[in-house]
Design an enzyme around this catalytic site. Structure first.
Site, short mmCIF file in Angstrom:
data_model
loop_
_atom_site.label_atom_id
_atom_site.label_comp_id
_atom_site.label_asym_id
_atom_site.label_seq_id
_atom_site.Cartn_x
_atom_site.Cartn_y
_atom_site.Cartn_z
N GLU A 1 0.83 -1.20 0.00
CA GLU A 1 0.00 0.00 0.00
C GLU A 1 0.87 1.25 0.00
O GLU A 1 0.70 2.15 -0.84
CB GLU A 1 -0.92 0.00 1.21
CG GLU A 1 -1.80 1.22 1.34
CD GLU A 1 -2.86 1.28 0.25
OE1 GLU A 1 -2.83 2.23 -0.52
OE2 GLU A 1 -3.69 0.36 0.18
N ASP B 1 1.64 3.96 -3.23
CA ASP B 1 1.30 5.36 -3.04
C ASP B 1 2.49 6.26 -3.37
O ASP B 1 2.35 7.24 -4.12
CB ASP B 1 0.87 5.61 -1.59
CG ASP B 1 -0.47 4.98 -1.26
OD1 ASP B 1 -1.18 4.59 -2.20
OD2 ASP B 1 -0.80 4.87 -0.07
N SER C 1 -6.02 2.64 -5.01
CA SER C 1 -4.80 3.06 -4.32
C SER C 1 -3.75 3.53 -5.32
O SER C 1 -2.82 4.26 -4.95
CB SER C 1 -4.22 1.89 -3.51
OG SER C 1 -4.94 1.70 -2.33
N ASP D 1 -14.19 12.95 -20.27
CA ASP D 1 -15.43 12.32 -19.82
C ASP D 1 -15.42 10.84 -20.21
O ASP D 1 -15.17 10.49 -21.37
CB ASP D 1 -16.63 13.02 -20.47
CG ASP D 1 -17.95 12.61 -19.85
OD1 ASP D 1 -17.94 11.88 -18.84
OD2 ASP D 1 -19.00 13.04 -20.36
N ILE D 2 -15.66 9.97 -19.25
CA ILE D 2 -15.67 8.52 -19.47
C ILE D 2 -17.12 8.07 -19.57
O ILE D 2 -17.91 8.26 -18.64
CB ILE D 2 -14.95 7.78 -18.34
CG1 ILE D 2 -13.55 8.37 -18.11
CG2 ILE D 2 -14.86 6.29 -18.64
CD1 ILE D 2 -12.63 8.35 -19.31
N GLY E 1 -21.25 12.90 -18.87
CA GLY E 1 -21.34 13.70 -17.66
C GLY E 1 -20.96 12.89 -16.43
O GLY E 1 -20.33 11.84 -16.52
N ASP F 1 -20.98 10.42 -13.29
CA ASP F 1 -21.59 9.14 -12.96
C ASP F 1 -20.85 8.54 -11.77
O ASP F 1 -19.70 8.89 -11.49
CB ASP F 1 -21.54 8.17 -14.15
CG ASP F 1 -20.14 7.99 -14.71
OD1 ASP F 1 -19.31 7.35 -14.04
OD2 ASP F 1 -19.86 8.50 -15.81
#
Length: 574
Positions: free
Chosen positions: A295, A299, A493, A535-536, A554, A556
């Site tokens: 983790e 990062d 992560s 935008d995906i 837009g 989601d």
């Protein structure tokens, strides 16, 4: 190395913060009402009975501020473009003044603790805050103080144990003064309820009929999502940070996590060779960490991969109780004169596993961070619309968004994968808070999505709640180094430090041109900044044995407003 120090409640009394009251008030402490409780032991937990004799806990008591809405009002003033106080960030002292409890609150709580024989030497007040810490309270004494029944609980699937109570009470007189006490009723697993990566095999790249060879080659890059690919995809590769020491990126490590420096060097040597001297400063909080793990590595490696040579600080907080990890770190950082302009947090847990009161307190602490001009990016989780079957203790099905992402004062990062088109990743956490109302800056964007959704999943989520995520980035099959070995990982992560790195570069440009950093991003993102995002519109986030929400034009609850395009965002800021 930095360490947190509290100040004694007695010293607060001595400095006259209690308005010169000569003696404690003495209300009837036996008029007790429940503060918070569960009807049953939370699902997947079982009681092992009373903890061993002599077991102690540290109690964290959050007090209500004298000016209840002042902090959030100030945050929106400094964060809303066009407001006269836009980017007029507050100082540490100004924040402390806004969250200070009433003088009678401290007096009453002190009297109550004294009534129950809590030694003044075990009580400290977090400096410039509205919280008390009671160190080393015996479970027997805690049971008496809170009319609780602390027991040792074990998670049936993970063989992890915590000391908790299914309910606690306070004197009626204190209900108007105490927001929450922890650890009490939050049943958060010490490790796997937090943000954990998923291992995913690489997706095969197959041509579709009529697909140009150049497109196939571009899509092949997705099987090798390296820092170079990310910097090309999100258009940061031609920007070099200018401010160096003035702009800082912070990464938070909870549960005792910390990164391995040699792994960062190996990662950078392979994937960004001109930055193989990348390093970071470790700041220990509450004793510091002792748990090198993936983790922390992912990062720091992806934050550095995007934002180098920006200085990085890794905050390594000791593995204290999971019920107070966020709060203790926030107490520490809010007490600092200088805070990084951008902070990345890849830890989260299910909102419903904690009490509404505790979530509210931690969320207000995040507001205190944001009003000082800090952009806080947090992960949306890796379980789509919810973990497992999403069966609640009362037998109902309810989607499970993650906290602190559901807090309206942070920016939440979801997950994408593939390219041409980039699509929402199926693990991307998303949904609607059961605890926090939809903030004003989301009203138009989220309402549009809900109109599109119609009656689907009606009753399984809180439609008026704060929607997550806000933004997204690549999160599937990214290489990292751990203990000298290279491996691929997936999860938000990874997406979170990538977005944090991009925001840090934007802050670098602002500071280098004599402007203030972005601060709390969301009012700007939903107002103008979304024009700088990709935008995906493809993908979904299954969970709870259901298909999940779908990405659409837009906003989601899979990818938020989309993925960042650094240069487009920079143009908007110019």
């Amino acid at each position: 190395m930095h360490y947190y120090h509290g100040i004694s409640v007695l010293s607060v009394l001595a400095t006259g913060l209690l308005g010169g009251l000569a003696k404690p008030l003495s209300p009837p402490w036996d008029d007790i009402h429940i503060k918070h409780s569960w009807n049953t032991v939370p699902r997947n937990w079982e009681s092992l009975g009373h903890p061993p004799s002599g077991t102690t806990i540290d109690l964290y008591i959050a007090l209500k501020p004298q000016r209840e809405n002042a902090l959030v009002d100030a945050l929106y003033e400094v964060s809303e473009p066009g407001h006269p106080r836009y980017h007029a960030y507050l100082t540490k002292e100004q924040v402390a003044e806004l969250v200070a409890p009433r003088p009678e609150t401290l007096e009453l709580v002190n009297s109550w603790l004294e009534h129950h024989g809590i030694s003044s030497s075990s009580i400290s007040m977090m400096h410039g805050s509205n919280t008390l810490m009671l160190k080393g309270v015996s479970v027997t004494q805690a049971n008496t103080l809170l009319r609780a029944s602390y027991q040792l609980y074990r998670h049936v699937e993970r063989d992890e144990t915590i000391v908790r109570t299914v309910g606690y009470s306070l004197p009626v007189e204190l209900h108007w003064h105490v927001l929450t006490v922890a650890p009490t009723t939050s049943f958060v697993s010490p490790r796997t309820q937090w943000q954990t990566p998923r291992n995913r095999s690489d997706r095969a790249v197959k041509a579709t009929p009529g697909e140009p060879a150049t497109t196939l080659l571009s899509r092949a890059k997705v099987n090798n999502v390296t820092p170079s690919f990310l910097r090309w995809l999100y258009e940061t590769e031609t920007y070099t940070p200018n401010t160096r020491g003035e702009n800082v990126l912070g990464i938070v490590g909870l549960l005792g996590d910390y990164p391995i420096p040699a792994d960062l060097t190996a990662f950078m040597q392979k994937y960004r060779s001109e930055a193989d001297d990348a390093t970071f400063t470790v700041v220990e909080v509450n004793g510091g960490g002792s748990h090198p793990n993936k983790e922390a590595n992912m990062d720091i490696q992806y934050a550095e991969a995007i934002a180098y040579p920006t200085p990085h600080i890794f905050y390594s907080a000791s593995q204290s109780d999971t019920d107070t990890d966020f709060a203790i770190w926030l107490e520490y950082i809010l007490d600092q004169e200088n805070i990084p302009q951008t902070i990345s947090i890849s830890y989260s847990h299910e909102e419903h596993s904690i009490s509404r009161e505790y979530a509210t307190h931690v969320c207000e602490q995040f507001a205190g961070l944001a009003v000082r001009g800090v952009s806080v990016l947090v992960s949306s989780g890796n379980d789509g619309i919810g973990r497992g079957t999403c069966l609640r203790d009362d037998g109902t099905i309810r989607f499970g968004p993650t906290f602190p992402g559901t807090c309206p004062y942070v920016t939440v990062v979801g997950a994408t994968t593939d390219y041409e088109p980039e699509v929402g990743a199926d693990l991307s956490g998303g949904g609607f808070s059961d605890y926090f109302e939809r903030p004003w800056y989301q009203e138009e964007a989220v309402s549009t999505f809900l109109q599109h959704l119609g009656n689907q999943y009606q009753g399984l989520y809180n439609a008026p709640g704060r929607g997550i995520p806000d933004i997204a980035a690549q999160a599937i099959g990214l290489p990292i180094f751990f203990n000298g070995n290279e491996q691929k990982e997936s999860g938000t992560s990874l997406a979170t430090p990538v977005v944090a790195g991009i925001i840090s570069l934007l802050n670098d440009w602002l500071i280098s041109t004599g402007q203030r950093p972005l601060g709390f991003l969301n009012p700007w993102l939903y107002g103008r900044g979304f024009r700088g995002l990709n935008d995906i519109t493809v993908g979904s986030n299954p969970g709870c044995n259901m298909d999940g929400f779908s990405a659409i034009l837009g906003w989601d609850p899979v990818t938020g407003l989309g993925t960042p395009n650094f240069h487009k965002m920079l143009v908007i800021l110019r």
